[in-house]
Design a protein around this motif. Structure first.
Motif, PDB file in Angstrom:
ATOM      1  N   GLY A 149     -13.151 -10.334 -11.391  1.00 19.26           N
ATOM      2  CA  GLY A 149     -12.400 -11.569 -11.173  1.00 19.26           C
ATOM      3  C   GLY A 149     -11.936 -11.670  -9.742  1.00 19.26           C
ATOM      4  N   TYR A 187      -4.568   0.567  -4.865  1.00 14.15           N
ATOM      5  CA  TYR A 187      -6.025   0.760  -4.851  1.00 14.15           C
ATOM      6  C   TYR A 187      -6.390   1.579  -3.610  1.00 14.15           C
ATOM      7  N   SER A 226      -9.255  -9.742  -5.095  1.00 11.88           N
ATOM      8  CA  SER A 226     -10.210  -9.284  -6.109  1.00 11.88           C
ATOM      9  C   SER A 226      -9.450  -8.803  -7.338  1.00 11.88           C
ATOM     10  N   CYS A 227     -10.019  -9.008  -8.509  1.00 16.97           N
ATOM     11  CA  CYS A 227      -9.429  -8.483  -9.755  1.00 16.97           C
ATOM     12  C   CYS A 227     -10.383  -7.480 -10.390  1.00 16.97           C
ATOM     13  N   GLN A 228     -11.176  -6.807  -9.568  1.00 18.67           N
ATOM     14  CA  GLN A 228     -12.206  -5.889 -10.063  1.00 18.67           C
ATOM     15  C   GLN A 228     -11.581  -4.610 -10.611  1.00 18.67           C
ATOM     16  N   SER A 252     -16.955  -8.314   1.255  1.00 17.56           N
ATOM     17  CA  SER A 252     -15.897  -9.138   1.819  1.00 17.56           C
ATOM     18  C   SER A 252     -16.470 -10.322   2.598  1.00 17.56           C
ATOM     19  N   MET A 303      -6.496  -3.310   3.933  1.00 17.25           N
ATOM     20  CA  MET A 303      -7.101  -2.183   3.225  1.00 17.25           C
ATOM     21  C   MET A 303      -6.041  -1.376   2.466  1.00 17.25           C
ATOM     22  N   ALA A 349      -8.168  -8.286  -1.093  1.00 15.72           N
ATOM     23  CA  ALA A 349      -8.691  -7.698  -2.333  1.00 15.72           C
ATOM     24  C   ALA A 349      -7.757  -6.635  -2.904  1.00 15.72           C
ATOM     25  N   HIS A 350      -7.044  -5.912  -2.012  1.00 16.38           N
ATOM     26  CA  HIS A 350      -6.175  -4.817  -2.471  1.00 16.38           C
ATOM     27  C   HIS A 350      -4.697  -5.173  -2.316  1.00 16.38           C
ATOM     28  N   VAL A 359      -9.001  -7.143   6.854  1.00 13.98           N
ATOM     29  CA  VAL A 359      -8.917  -6.579   5.501  1.00 13.98           C
ATOM     30  C   VAL A 359      -7.583  -5.846   5.375  1.00 13.98           C
TER      31      VAL A 359
HETATM   32  C1  LIG Z   1     -13.271  -5.172  -4.223  1.00 11.40           C
HETATM   33  C2  LIG Z   1     -13.316  -5.703  -2.843  1.00 11.40           C
HETATM   34  C3  LIG Z   1     -13.767  -6.991  -2.513  1.00 11.40           C
HETATM   35  C4  LIG Z   1     -14.514  -7.909  -3.439  1.00 11.40           C
HETATM   36  O1  LIG Z   1     -14.131  -7.943  -4.682  1.00 11.40           O
HETATM   37  P1  LIG Z   1     -15.127  -8.101  -5.957  1.00 11.40           P
HETATM   38  O2  LIG Z   1     -14.159  -8.621  -6.949  1.00 11.40           O
HETATM   39  O3  LIG Z   1     -15.642  -6.747  -6.276  1.00 11.40           O
HETATM   40  O4  LIG Z   1     -16.178  -9.073  -5.583  1.00 11.40           O
HETATM   41  C5  LIG Z   1     -13.620  -7.428  -1.219  1.00 11.40           C
HETATM   42  N1  LIG Z   1     -13.097  -6.638  -0.269  1.00 11.40           N
HETATM   43  C6  LIG Z   1     -12.691  -5.394  -0.519  1.00 11.40           C
HETATM   44  C7  LIG Z   1     -12.122  -4.584   0.591  1.00 11.40           C
HETATM   45  C8  LIG Z   1     -12.814  -4.871  -1.809  1.00 11.40           C
HETATM   46  O5  LIG Z   1     -12.459  -3.596  -2.049  1.00 11.40           O
END
Ligand SMILES: *Cc1c(COP(=O)(O)O)cnc(C)c1O
Length: 427
Positions: free
Chosen positions: A209, A311, A193-195, A101, A145, A171-172, A143
């Motif tokens: 992503g 997530y 985040s698009c992971q 992050s 979360m 991200a979430h 965050v």
């Molecule tokens: C997944 C995640 C990120 C970063 O995302 P990536 O796409 O993996 O670089 C950042 N912060 C949190 C809390 C995440 O879970």
């Protein structure tokens, strides 16, 4: 019903299929990816499908500006640059957070100042954040979360009072809302985040992503020049007369999203509102059924937060004292034996206890360099954040469902009650 706990030889309370029944539209994904391969469109930004995705995300969130990036952490790194963060500045991040992050800020030589979580919400504690502000602080990085929204009113008020930029780790939190406004359309600048893979990955999943979202033109232009080398039309789009003097390479990072990932992200985005509503309905059913149970309560949420924990699962506060000192691990083992996928080990990322802050690692940043951009990292130790450290063994996560099998939620609630009612057999 046989009340002997399954872990002690009784029969498991959950007999329904506990796997997620929601299935992502895989055929649609294949078609979208193959179309791009046929067209030979495998690189580019500011045009075609990546541009379309940015427009669609903008529409979902309601914000003015969006950039699709390679990852969530590159989206956030671009946001730190946009905020004007640099070597010697400080930023505040919750100590139960995520290195990815704030890696962008760390590698610029900005100093991480960690803050406590609120032990009821498990989100960054605004009162603790305010205490850690110094003349060097430039950014607050909360965050959201598991998609659960931090206290945006308090955080924005603190930023206003101290002239700071709020860089949200969203991200979430795709589709999460605060007072009816979506995250990305409320703070200064947010990184998503698009992971991962839908439905267990980040809420809009693309393999890899990320997305930057903001309503601030200047922040948008700064993020763009930082991360989108050779974006189509970038120089025409820029209005800041200084940035307009850059070449099409802008500042040299090429952190745009891969079109194949974008093709998958678009399909994930389309199903997001439906997944959120279904998840919330399932969660409310479960919460209603286990209300008032001793020892276990859902992590508190702010009344203005509307979210789905798509997530990371549903977070519970566990009080071992209410169950005769039964450890979270033993409690979860008993639940697992009943067929409930509850985990005890979810306070895993404690940032201030990472080796980079607690150990000497000579040469790590290059011979003779004390830290990133020649700025030494702060030193921390166990005990520095007693509230957050005290959450170990007190937070549980339930892998929860968008579409549970028929009867599952009822059985999960029954199983939780069964273990709580019979905890003495486990001591
Ligand atoms: C997944 C995640 C990120 C970063 O995302 P990536 O796409 O993996 O670089 C950042 N912060 C949190 C809390 C995440 O879970």
């Amino acid at each position: 019903m046989n009340n002997t706990l399954a872990i002690l030889g009784g029969s498991a309370a959950v007999t329904a299929d506990a796997t997620e029944q929601y299935e992502r539209p895989v055929e649609e994904e294949k078609k979208a990816v193959c179309e791009l391969i046929d067209q030979g469109f495998l690189s580019g930004s500011g045009t075609g499908l990546p541009k379309k995705f940015e427009e669609e995300f903008k529409e979902l969130v309601g914000c003015k500006y969006v950039l699709a990036t390679s990852h969530g952490h590159t989206a956030l790194a671009s946001a730190y640059f946009a905020a004007g963060l640099g070597a010697g500045d400080e930023f505040i991040h919750p100590t139960i957070g995520y290195l990815g992050s704030y890696a962008g800020a760390l590698h610029m030589g900005a100093t991480p100042v960690f803050c406590e979580l609120d032990p009821k919400t498990l989100l960054a504690d605004p009162a603790d954040i305010e205490k850690r502000i110094t003349p060097k602080t430039r950014v607050i990085n909360p965050v959201h979360m598991c998609g659960r929204v931090c206290d945006m009113d308090a955080l924005l008020a603190i930023c206003e009072k101290h002239n700071l930029v709020l860089v949200e780790d969203a991200a979430h939190a795709h589709g999460s809302e605060w007072g009816g406004i979506k995250i990305g359309n409320l703070g200064h600048i947010a990184g998503f985040s698009c992971q991962g893979t839908s439905p267990r990955g980040k809420p809009t999943a693309a393999g890899e992503g990320g997305i930057v979202a903001t309503n601030d033109r200047e922040l948008y232009e700064r993020a763009l020049i930082y991360c989108h080398l050779h974006r189509s039309g970038a120089l025409d789009e820029l209005t800041n007369p200084v940035y307009k003097q850059l070449e099409p390479q802008l500042l040299g990072w090429k952190w745009r999203a891969h079109p194949l990932a974008v093709a998958i992200a678009r399909i994930s985005l389309k199903t997001l509102p439906e997944r959120i509503e279904k998840f919330i309905a399932t969660r409310e059913e479960l919460v209603e059924k286990i209300k008032g149970i001793p020892g276990l309560e859902l992590a508190h949420n702010y009344p203005k937060s509307k979210h789905a924990e798509l997530y990371g699962g549903l977070k519970f506060l566990y009080d071992p004292d209410a169950l005769g000192g039964l450890t979270a691990e033993c409690f979860c083992e008993a639940l697992n034996a009943e067929g409930v996928p509850m985990g005890a080990n979810c306070i895993s990322h404690i940032e201030h206890l990472r080796s980079i802050y607690t150990q000497d690692l000579p040469g790590l940043w290059g011979e003779g360099h004390p830290g990133p951009a020649n700025i030494p990292l702060p030193r921390y130790q166990d005990g520095d954040f007693p509230v957050s450290e005290g959450l170990r063994g007190r937070v549980l996560a339930l892998a929860s469902w968008i579409e549970p099998a028929p009867g599952l939620i009822d059985q999960v609630a029954t199983a939780i009650r069964k273990v709580v009612d019979n905890y003495q057999a486990l001591l």
